[in-house]
Design a protein around this motif. Structure first.
Motif, PDB file in Angstrom:
ATOM      1  N   SER A  82       0.834  -1.208   0.000  1.00 16.41           N
ATOM      2  CA  SER A  82       0.000   0.000   0.000  1.00 16.41           C
ATOM      3  C   SER A  82       0.865   1.251   0.000  1.00 16.41           C
TER       4      SER A  82
ATOM      5  N   THR B  81       2.260   1.818  -3.407  1.00 19.21           N
ATOM      6  CA  THR B  81       1.217   2.350  -4.289  1.00 19.21           C
ATOM      7  C   THR B  81       1.057   3.848  -4.061  1.00 19.21           C
TER       8      THR B  81
ATOM      9  N   TYR C  86       1.546   6.713  -6.955  1.00 23.87           N
ATOM     10  CA  TYR C  86       0.496   7.681  -7.296  1.00 23.87           C
ATOM     11  C   TYR C  86       0.987   9.106  -7.072  1.00 23.87           C
TER      12      TYR C  86
END
Length: 127
Positions: free
Chosen positions: A38, A41, A45
């Motif tokens: 996570s 990620t 982003y």
């Protein structure tokens, strides 16, 4: 706004680089593999949207467009909401930030949509 978005994009890229390095070297073994994924990620982003914000700032230097300004605002809020809430969740272990993540993601999507609207309007201006 172009200058402000450019500054935010550069600082966001710097932060994403630092957090990416920490995620690669400081987090393994300290958090679960799922939380580490996570975190990665969130870094990805943040990088993608920092670059988009920089391009948007450059476009605003060429031509002012209220849709670009709105898109930039949504991208900034989206990066804070999406990536920021994941960082807080992983680093602080506080589940309070979890519900903020989808709202941040929605802001990122709205930013992309406003960018598309700006592109449509820009095309009409050039004709």
């Amino acid at each position: 706004m172009a200058r402000l978005f450019g500054i935010i994009a550069a600082l966001s890229g710097l932060l994403a680089t630092a957090l990416g390095a920490y995620g690669a070297h400081g987090l393994p073994g300290k958090v679960s593999p799922a939380l580490l994924a996570s975190f990665e990620t969130a870094v990805q982003y943040q990088f993608f949207h920092s670059l988009l914000l920089l391009l948007l700032a450059l476009a605003l230097r060429l031509r002012h467009c209220p849709f670009l300004v709105a898109a930039g605002g949504c991208l900034v809020l989206g990066m804070l909401g999406f990536s920021g809430s994941i960082y807080a969740l992983v680093l602080l272990g506080d589940k309070f930030f979890g519900p903020i993540t989808p709202m941040g993601g929605l802001m990122l999507m709205i930013g992309w949509l406003l960018l598309a609207v700006a592109a449509v309007k820009w095309e009409k201006i050039d004709e």
